[in-house]
Structure formats: C-alpha cells, structure tokens
Design a protein around this motif. Structure first.
Motif, mmCIF file in Angstrom:
data_model
loop_
_atom_site.group_PDB
_atom_site.id
_atom_site.type_symbol
_atom_site.label_atom_id
_atom_site.label_comp_id
_atom_site.label_asym_id
_atom_site.label_seq_id
_atom_site.Cartn_x
_atom_site.Cartn_y
_atom_site.Cartn_z
ATOM 1 N N LYS A 38 -67.645 42.112 -41.514
ATOM 2 C CA LYS A 38 -66.574 41.313 -40.904
ATOM 3 C C LYS A 38 -65.463 42.244 -40.435
ATOM 4 N N THR A 48 -61.708 42.344 -38.937
ATOM 5 C CA THR A 48 -60.552 41.454 -38.890
ATOM 6 C C THR A 48 -59.281 42.213 -38.550
ATOM 7 N N ASN A 99 -54.937 41.146 -38.076
ATOM 8 C CA ASN A 99 -53.950 40.090 -38.250
ATOM 9 C C ASN A 99 -52.649 40.478 -37.578
ATOM 10 N N THR A 112 -54.867 35.949 -35.156
ATOM 11 C CA THR A 112 -55.905 36.644 -35.908
ATOM 12 C C THR A 112 -57.183 36.748 -35.088
ATOM 13 N N GLU A 117 -61.225 37.594 -35.805
ATOM 14 C CA GLU A 117 -62.251 37.829 -36.818
ATOM 15 C C GLU A 117 -63.613 37.825 -36.149
ATOM 16 N N ARG A 164 -67.923 38.871 -36.808
ATOM 17 C CA ARG A 164 -68.970 39.230 -37.760
ATOM 18 C C ARG A 164 -70.149 39.853 -37.015
#
Length: 376
Positions: A299, A301, A303, A309, A311, A313
C-alpha cells in the motif's frame, strides 16, 4: 582570421560552451569563447575556474564541407551576446577578425560588428602529467553517470559529497554518490590492469560530459593526474579539476542482512510513487508511506492536511522474510532511485526500523541504491 561555417552546427557548439562560461570570474575573459581557425579545423574553447571544454570542428563531416577557412587566426568573443545573435541569423555565416580584435559577422544582408579580446590572454589549457589512463565505452559510462549522479549532495557544507567518486580497480569502474541520506553505486566492467586508484569528480563536470556526445565517438579516453581528470572523445576534450578530500567509506553503510525483501514491477511502482508525490509536496521530505498488507500487497499512501489523501495498492511479485513493512520515505528520493533501474522488476530489501532500504534491479548485483527512511 576569417572562415565560413553552417550556422546550425556553429550555434549548437557555441551554445554548449556558453553554458559553462564563467560570469563571476575574476578573469573577465572567461566569460568569452576562444575561437581558433586553423588550416584543417576550427577549435572552440570555453570554461570556468573548474572546467574547460575544447570542441574541434573539422572542415568536412561525413563527406560534406561544413567549414571553409580563408585566413587562420584566433580571437575571444564574449559568449552572452554572441550566442544570442547566432540564434537569430540565417544558416550560413562568415566570421572574421582583425589585429585590433574587431569581430565581423556576416549572414546574407546582415552585418554585425563586435568587440573581441586577445586570444593570447585566454588561459592556456593545462599540460597534465598522467598517472593513470583508461578507455571506456562512452554509452556505458554515460549510463553509469546518469544512474548515480542524482544522489550527490546539493549542499556545499561537505564539498566532497558534491562529487561522484570514481574508483578504478582491476577491470572494474565503481561510481558512488551519496548525500548522507541516500546512496547510489554502480559497477562497470572495463579493461584496467593498473594500480587501483580513486578520484572524486565534480558533478557539474560529469553533467556536461553526459551532454557532450555529439562526436560520434564510441569510446572516451580518461586520463587522471594529481588534481585533474581529462575525458577525450572524438573532437571533444573535457578538462575538470578534482575535489580534494577523503571520501567517506560507504561500504560500512550497506546492510548485510534484511528483514523483508519484496520484488515488484518497476514501471508500476514508479508510476505509483510518482502519483503519491502529487500530494506529498507540503512535507519537507515528500513523505510517502509504504505498508505491506496480507503478505502480497504494497500500500502506497500520502497524506496532505490541506489537499487530501492518495492511497494505492500494488501486487507484490515475491516476498522473502517477515511480512512486515510500515515505513515512510522521501518520495522524490525513492522515485529518482527507481528511475535509474531499467530491468522489468526491482527488488527492495527492508532491513529493520529506521535502517536504510536497499533497492536493486532483479538479478543484477552491479547496481544498488540505498535510501534512509524518515522519522514520523
């Protein structure tokens, strides 16, 4: 001095030399380009206190006449206005100078007069006492430089780290760059049977070397002296000072054991980190978090309190060791490291909390990147 030349060729070379001409030197003449017209060629020279480049233009290239020398001689022309003028002239130009260093530039119905400087006052290129010399494939050397040079320090606090360490050992060239937060190291097989020797070359000099191919030469001859290195290719010679000082022992920084090792698709990972960096810019270090999920998913990520955000995968091709990754890295550093890898898959070894991660191409031990994680 008097010669006629195709302006497209002449402007391209003058533009290359203009980029390195000094604008703040105690020697005003270094803001100029020295032009020498000989019976068999033109020689143009530009430089600064650390770097000089000499470019030779033969009368004929690939059977085509590109230069006609009517009168031999030399002069120095201040590069700033000279290169700007050349870019605005038609394709063929005639350049001449007299004993008073008055330069006359003709192109069609356009006549320009410029004040020149005496070539005899231009610094002479050094005659070096060669300690070591070696011949290297130009394309391979360029690739190695590009894959490592980005990791040099941008700060002058430690001058030695602003250069690339080039270590010549038996049949091998090892290039290393580090800024204390990351490290890039690449090995290249060469023919070198002399005593082992290492030098630290300013990154600015090597950046110019990468862009100076233009000669059609397949190889570059490297000559090393006490305080200077010279790269010679067909029609191009680059002289650079070396950075003095002791380069850190980077071998002690490389972890020998890993906790988790993953293999992933290089292009997909580059794209993912690149997307994550869009929202990471508000952080000082472009924070991007990497977390392993279910022993098979990474993952990615980032912020941003003010933006949002991201994200993503991605599937992991192979996992070795403990399935435990939860670390934050500088996304820009990670991206630059990945972009140097040309293989389809990349291997990343995580060596524990707050220990550097090791990035390598899959099945290639000659190239390695080291990146320290961020404290969050």
């Amino acid at each position: 001095m008097k010669f006629t030349i195709k302006n497209s060729l002449f402007t391209a070379i003058v533009s290359e030399l203009h980029k390195i001409c000094s604008t703040k030197s105690l020697l005003p003449i270094l803001s100029g380009i020295k032009i020498e017209a000989n019976k068999d060629s033109l020689i143009l020279t530009g430089g600064n206190s650390d770097l000089f480049i000499e470019k030779r233009i033969p009368l004929h290239i690939n059977g085509e006449t590109v230069v006609e020398v009517q009168e031999v001689g030399n002069v120095v022309v201040l590069s700033r206005h000279f290169v700007t003028l050349l870019k605005k002239l038609p394709d063929e130009i005639e350049i001449s100078s007299d004993d008073m260093q008055k330069v006359l530039i003709k192109s069609g119905n356009i006549v320009t007069r410029m004040n020149g400087l005496r070539a005899v006052d231009y610094p002479k290129l050094p005659e070096i006492k060669i300690i070591h010399s070696v011949e290297v494939d130009f394309a391979s050397l360029t690739e190695v430089i590009k894959q490592t040079i980005f990791a040099v320090s941008k700060s002058e606090a430690k001058p030695i780290l602003t250069g690339l360490k080039m270590e010549f050992i038996k049949n091998k060239l090892i290039c290393t760059a580090t800024d204390s937060h990351r490290l890039s190291c690449r090995e290249l097989k060469i023919t070198f049977l002399e005593e082992a020797h290492s030098v630290v070359v300013p990154s600015k000099s090597l950046a110019e070397l990468v862009h100076l191919k233009g000669s059609g030469s397949a190889t570059v001859h490297i000559s090393i002296a006490d305080n200077m290195i010279v790269f010679s290719a067909e029609n191009t010679i680059l002289y650079s000072v070396l950075i003095e000082g002791k380069y850190p022992n980077t071998q002690t920084l490389i972890p020998t054991d890993f906790v988790t090792r993953i293999t992933m698709n290089t292009k997909e990972l580059i794209a993912g980190i690149d997307r994550a960096c869009v929202f990471s810019e508000e952080w000082k270090h472009n924070n991007v978090q990497l977390t392993m999920i279910d022993n098979s998913i990474l993952k990615i990520t980032t912020n941003s309190a003010g933006v949002g955000t991201i994200e993503e995968r991605q599937r992991i091709s192979k996992v070795e060791g403990l399935p435990a990754i939860d670390m934050t890295f500088d996304g820009r550093f990670f991206l630059e490291a990945l972009k140097g890898i040309q293989q389809e898959e990349v291997t990343i070894s995580f060596c524990g909390v707050m220990k550097p991660a090791v990035i390598r191409p899959e099945s290639d031990v000659s190239y390695m990147q080291l990146i320290s994680p961020l404290r969050t």
